[in-house]
Design an enzyme around this catalytic site. Structure first.
Site, PDB file in Angstrom:
ATOM      1  N   ASP A  64       0.802  -1.297   0.067  1.00  0.00           N
ATOM      2  CA  ASP A  64      -0.046  -0.157   0.081  1.00  0.00           C
ATOM      3  C   ASP A  64       0.863   1.495   0.048  1.00  0.00           C
ATOM      4  O   ASP A  64       0.442   2.259  -0.260  1.00  0.00           O
ATOM      5  CB  ASP A  64      -1.085  -0.048   1.181  1.00  0.00           C
ATOM      6  CG  ASP A  64      -0.091  -0.415   2.447  1.00  0.00           C
ATOM      7  OD1 ASP A  64       1.047  -0.347   2.545  1.00  0.00           O
ATOM      8  OD2 ASP A  64      -0.810  -0.282   3.459  1.00  0.00           O
ATOM      9  N   HIS A  65       2.006   1.088   0.397  1.00  0.00           N
ATOM     10  CA  HIS A  65       3.124   2.366   0.821  1.00  0.00           C
ATOM     11  C   HIS A  65       3.608   2.737  -0.902  1.00  0.00           C
ATOM     12  O   HIS A  65       3.462   3.850  -1.334  1.00  0.00           O
ATOM     13  CB  HIS A  65       4.056   2.065   1.562  1.00  0.00           C
ATOM     14  CG  HIS A  65       3.473   2.343   3.191  1.00  0.00           C
ATOM     15  ND1 HIS A  65       2.514   1.358   3.560  1.00  0.00           N
ATOM     16  CD2 HIS A  65       3.874   3.249   3.854  1.00  0.00           C
ATOM     17  CE1 HIS A  65       2.430   1.897   4.855  1.00  0.00           C
ATOM     18  NE2 HIS A  65       3.164   2.877   5.093  1.00  0.00           N
ATOM     19  N   ASP A 119       3.988  -1.560  11.257  1.00  0.00           N
ATOM     20  CA  ASP A 119       3.564  -0.044  10.819  1.00  0.00           C
ATOM     21  C   ASP A 119       2.955   0.556  12.123  1.00  0.00           C
ATOM     22  O   ASP A 119       2.325  -0.232  12.912  1.00  0.00           O
ATOM     23  CB  ASP A 119       2.539  -0.073   9.898  1.00  0.00           C
ATOM     24  CG  ASP A 119       2.254   1.465   9.245  1.00  0.00           C
ATOM     25  OD1 ASP A 119       2.817   1.747   8.208  1.00  0.00           O
ATOM     26  OD2 ASP A 119       1.518   2.087  10.124  1.00  0.00           O
ATOM     27  N   ARG A 379      -0.259  12.902  10.259  1.00  0.00           N
ATOM     28  CA  ARG A 379       1.136  13.214  10.623  1.00  0.00           C
ATOM     29  C   ARG A 379       1.422  14.628   9.472  1.00  0.00           C
ATOM     30  O   ARG A 379       1.149  14.686   8.707  1.00  0.00           O
ATOM     31  CB  ARG A 379       2.372  12.181  10.299  1.00  0.00           C
ATOM     32  CG  ARG A 379       2.202  11.209  11.464  1.00  0.00           C
ATOM     33  CD  ARG A 379       3.386  10.224  11.387  1.00  0.00           C
ATOM     34  NE  ARG A 379       3.547   9.548  12.605  1.00  0.00           N
ATOM     35  CZ  ARG A 379       3.647   8.222  12.499  1.00  0.00           C
ATOM     36  NH1 ARG A 379       4.148   7.519  11.364  1.00  0.00           N
ATOM     37  NH2 ARG A 379       3.483   7.403  13.517  1.00  0.00           N
ATOM     38  N   SER A 533       7.012   7.041  13.046  1.00  0.00           N
ATOM     39  CA  SER A 533       6.871   5.835  12.524  1.00  0.00           C
ATOM     40  C   SER A 533       7.708   4.730  12.971  1.00  0.00           C
ATOM     41  O   SER A 533       8.509   5.046  13.782  1.00  0.00           O
ATOM     42  CB  SER A 533       7.311   5.970  11.084  1.00  0.00           C
ATOM     43  OG  SER A 533       8.609   5.464  10.526  1.00  0.00           O
ATOM     44  N   ARG A 535       9.595   2.457  11.302  1.00  0.00           N
ATOM     45  CA  ARG A 535      10.448   2.276  10.269  1.00  0.00           C
ATOM     46  C   ARG A 535      11.823   1.758  10.902  1.00  0.00           C
ATOM     47  O   ARG A 535      12.389   2.694  11.308  1.00  0.00           O
ATOM     48  CB  ARG A 535      10.745   3.293   9.089  1.00  0.00           C
ATOM     49  CG  ARG A 535      11.198   4.552   9.385  1.00  0.00           C
ATOM     50  CD  ARG A 535      11.000   5.512   8.489  1.00  0.00           C
ATOM     51  NE  ARG A 535       9.509   6.091   8.117  1.00  0.00           N
ATOM     52  CZ  ARG A 535       9.299   7.172   7.768  1.00  0.00           C
ATOM     53  NH1 ARG A 535      10.082   8.071   7.327  1.00  0.00           N
ATOM     54  NH2 ARG A 535       8.058   7.205   7.614  1.00  0.00           N
TER      55      ARG A 535
HETATM   56  C1  MIC Z   1       4.279   6.256   8.151  1.00  0.00           C
HETATM   57  O1  MIC Z   1       2.976   6.797   8.530  1.00  0.00           O
HETATM   58  O2  MIC Z   1       5.333   6.897   8.520  1.00  0.00           O
HETATM   59  C2  MIC Z   1       4.573   4.834   7.897  1.00  0.00           C
HETATM   60  C3  MIC Z   1       5.288   5.056   6.512  1.00  0.00           C
HETATM   61  O3  MIC Z   1       3.392   4.039   7.663  1.00  0.00           O
HETATM   62  C4  MIC Z   1       5.679   4.302   8.651  1.00  0.00           C
HETATM   63  C5  MIC Z   1       6.091   2.996   8.078  1.00  0.00           C
HETATM   64  C6  MIC Z   1       7.064   2.932   7.188  1.00  0.00           C
HETATM   65  O4  MIC Z   1       8.065   4.016   7.595  1.00  0.00           O
HETATM   66  O5  MIC Z   1       7.470   2.401   6.415  1.00  0.00           O
HETATM   67  C7  MIC Z   1       4.924   3.755   9.946  1.00  0.00           C
HETATM   68  O6  MIC Z   1       3.890   4.450  10.517  1.00  0.00           O
HETATM   69  O7  MIC Z   1       5.418   3.099  10.751  1.00  0.00           O
HETATM   70 FE1  SF4 Z   2       0.202   4.846   5.159  1.00  0.00          FE
HETATM   71 FE2  SF4 Z   2       1.429   5.435   7.387  1.00  0.00          FE
HETATM   72 FE3  SF4 Z   2       0.056   7.208   6.090  1.00  0.00          FE
HETATM   73 FE4  SF4 Z   2      -1.229   5.341   7.355  1.00  0.00          FE
HETATM   74  S1  SF4 Z   2      -0.001   7.077   8.512  1.00  0.00           S
HETATM   75  S2  SF4 Z   2      -1.691   6.021   5.499  1.00  0.00           S
HETATM   76  S3  SF4 Z   2       0.160   3.796   7.270  1.00  0.00           S
HETATM   77  S4  SF4 Z   2       1.892   6.242   5.337  1.00  0.00           S
END
Ligand code: MIC
Ligand code: SF4
Length: 643
Positions: A64-65, A119, A379, A533, A535
């Site tokens: 999905d990313h 995630d 965010r 996140s 990550r």
């Molecule tokens: C995000 O919202 O920052 C992400 C991208 O979903 C991350 C995961 C990632 O960095 O792949 C998260 O929230 O954990």
């Molecule tokens: Fe995707 Fe992270 Fe954004 Fe949710 S917060 S939509 S998991 S990138």
């Protein structure tokens, strides 16, 4: 003894430790989820464990990313993930099927279960009454291999909801109110359990908006009871059989209580550049809005988008405002297409994106220079949108739709009649984009494109270290600062040597060169270091560059665990004023590290540049200390197998 809901679920899954806040416990994990941007590493790690098939009740791999596919990298990663899933007994949600958290809520979540996801927004599942926790990919890989998940037993906060939301006020405003009160570090070490008479007025997707954004508080998780509303949602998803009634016992004890009267809330927004910088729309005033983005795992449910469609129907978006919409799942998208709401959105001038994270993670749709964006996401960290000087406001779909029509930040109550939208009695269920694992795993071949590089593994921790301070940062450094995402960097998630060149690139473009030249070093941080996140690249890539320790005033939960998993020492100051005495370039000498980690909670370092002694606290459990000394969790697991 009467128990709260959190204790009930944890007790049911407890494998080791005592349920005393602050103590390390281990719980059994029923379900796991991964998404593609963290998933490739998680599965490389799972492969390295040599387990032939996942040992969970259910594991799902979502894509999905990274769906922009600006080069071969994303598509290669998708094939890798699909083939791994087929071989190891994992369900595979294909690109286009939707955002992991939304799809998991619709199709897989189950009250009372534990879910571990790579995630940070995994707690979305708490909207269904499941204990859903975000973690690094390595922890998720270990859970897929049948290992328990280790965490610090959290405190439990009772958030008592009373009253009912007024028209034009929505679930997003509830969580924004919690963020306003508690701040981005207010949830660290806590599970937020929602209760009280206001709960029954909220649908499951509304509850999920709240538990989703509990991640922004730094909370371990957020949780709603499983009641008649949960049952109706599961019935409408054709999954009533997994329902069970779950709630806190009356008179259950909590560590903290927060009261929120839903009827007193007003439309709000989180202002740049932090999700806790919350104010009422009326207070912020009618600032010009260049872009509106509706979607993400926080606010892209069927009712969210139906309400937006009803607000926009027969009208046109403001000529100077761009409106983009990404539905949360294929289920939502197809239902909007079938009932005509999609046509209303398109006619109003909305630009429809595919069902994915999209602009939320900077995959396209960056705002104009110094632009203002109103987004329904979770965010708004500086630069995350892809435009360094953009100003992002986080708000409800109602506020977003109002801004799209007027071109300025608008209190949606000014739009007049509130469009009532009800939950469907039956959702459109079609799981044809979720692939079952192969019945013949031995024949399943792993497809590994050239972007997928072998996993770097850290070295065991040395007893004596001489480390330069490579960088000193302030408070609330996010993992987006440490390891940025966006359309240029995200495709490199499976290639640590390449992605490590971007560590701290938005903070200090010379960081990676400096770290590589030094060969090893330490980072100094402020409060809540590593928030945001999950990550693990924010630990893995610094580890690759030679970072051996991070000294901060405090850490965010998931990042601290990721540092440990990759053999980086997370240290805090015994005397916080020592933070001031440290400068970039100082040389810190550590001696007796092994003894310091094994015996108690502190270490001493000498700042050779200033001559000062630094007292540092590690607060590692014996297991965590052993993981660091072994050079990370993979090495530690192998050592345990050899014993
Ligand atoms: C995000 O919202 O920052 C992400 C991208 O979903 C991350 C995961 C990632 O960095 O792949 C998260 O929230 O954990
Ligand atoms: Fe995707 Fe992270 Fe954004 Fe949710 S917060 S939509 S998991 S990138």
């Amino acid at each position: 003894m009467s128990k709260n809901l959190t204790y009930k679920i944890i007790e049911d899954h407890l494998v080791a430790g005592k349920m005393v806040p602050g103590e390390e416990i281990a719980i059994k994990i029923d379900q796991t989820l991964t998404q593609d941007a963290t998933g490739t590493m998680a599965y490389l790690q799972f492969e390295a464990m040599g387990v032939p098939r996942v040992k969970t009740e259910l594991s799902v791999s979502y894509v999905d990313h990274n769906t922009l596919q600006t080069g071969f990298e994303n598509a290669d990663d998708h094939l890798f993930l699909q083939s791994i899933a087929a071989k190891y007994g994992i369900y595979f949600s294909r690109p286009g099927n939707g955002i992991c958290h939304q799809v998991h809520l619709e199709r897989f979540g189950r009250p009372g279960a534990t879910l571990l996801g790579s995630d940070s927004h995994t707690p979305t599942g708490g909207g269904l009454g499941m204990l859903a926790i975000g973690a690094g990919g390595l922890d998720v890989a270990a859970a897929m291999g049948g290992g328990p998940f280790h965490l610090t037993m959290p405190k439990v906060v009772d958030i008592r909801l009373s009253g009912k939301l007024n028209p034009w006020v929505s679930a997003k405003d509830i969580i924004l109110e919690v963020l306003r009160r508690l701040s981005v570090k207010g949830g660290v070490g806590k599970i937020l359990e929602y209760g009280g008479p206001g709960v029954s007025t909220l649908s499951v997707p509304e509850r999920a908006t709240i538990t989703n954004m509990g991640a922004e508080l730094g909370a371990t998780s957020s949780l709603f009871p499983s009641d008649a509303v949960t049952r109706a949602f599961l019935r409408a998803q054709g999954r009533e059989a997994v329902w069970q009634s779950l709630e806190a016992d009356s008179g259950a004890a909590y560590d903290e209580v927060i009261d929120i009267d839903l009827s007193a809330l007003e439309p709000m927004a989180a202002q740049p550049h932090s999700p806790d910088n919350v104010a009422r729309i009326k207070e912020i005033g009618p600032i010009k809005v260049n872009q509106v983005a509706i979607g993400s795992c926080t606010n892209s449910s069927y009712t969210d988008l139906m309400r937006v469609a009803a607000i926009l129907k027969g009208k046109t978006v403001h000529p100077e405002t761009s409106l983009v919409i990404s539905p949360g799942s294929r289920q939502v998208f197809a239902m909007l297409a079938n009932n005509g709401a999609l046509a209303d959105l398109i006619s109003a001038g909305a630009r429809i994106l595919e069902t994915s994270c999209g602009p939320c993670i900077g995959m396209g749709q960056s705002p104009c220079s110094a632009g203002v964006a109103v987004r329904t996401f979770n965010r708004n960290f500086e630069g995350r949108s892809g435009t360094a000087d953009a100003r992002v406001y986080l708000a409800s779909p109602e506020v977003a739709a109002a801004a799209a029509l007027t071109g300025v930040l608008t209190d949606p109550r000014e739009l007049g009649q509130y469009p009532e939208v009800s939950q469907p009695g039956e959702f459109l269920t079609d799981d044809s984009m979720i692939l079952s694992p192969s019945p013949e795993p031995d024949k399943a071949e792993i497809r590994r494109g050239p972007n997928i590089k072998p996993l770097p593994v850290p070295k065991p921790m040395a007893d004596g270290l001489e480390l330069p301070v490579l960088l000193k940062t302030g408070d609330n450094i996010t993992t987006d600062h440490i390891m940025p995402a966006g359309s240029k960097i995200l495709p490199l998630r499976s290639n640590i040597p390449a992605i490590s060149r971007y560590v701290f690139s938005s903070v200090d473009p010379d960081f990676s060169d400096r770290a590589l030249a030094a060969g090893s070093g330490v980072i100094v941080g402020g409060l809540n270091y590593g928030q945001g996140s999950s990550r693990e690249h924010a630990a893995l890539a610094p580890m690759y560059l030679g970072v051996k320790a991070v000294i901060a005033k405090s850490f965010a939960r998931i990042h601290r665990a990721n540092l440990i998993n990759f053999g980086i020492l997370p240290l805090t100051f015994e005397h916080e004023e020592d933070y001031e005495s440290l400068q970039q370039g100082d040389i810190l000498q550590f001696t007796g590290v092994v003894h310091g980690l094994m015996s108690g909670g502190s270490l001493t370092a000498i700042n050779k540049t200033s001559g000062r002694e630094l007292r540092l606290v590690h607060n590692l459990s014996p297991r965590e200390a052993a993981v660091i000394l072994a050079g990370g969790l993979l090495n530690y697991t192998k050592q345990c197998e050899l014993l």
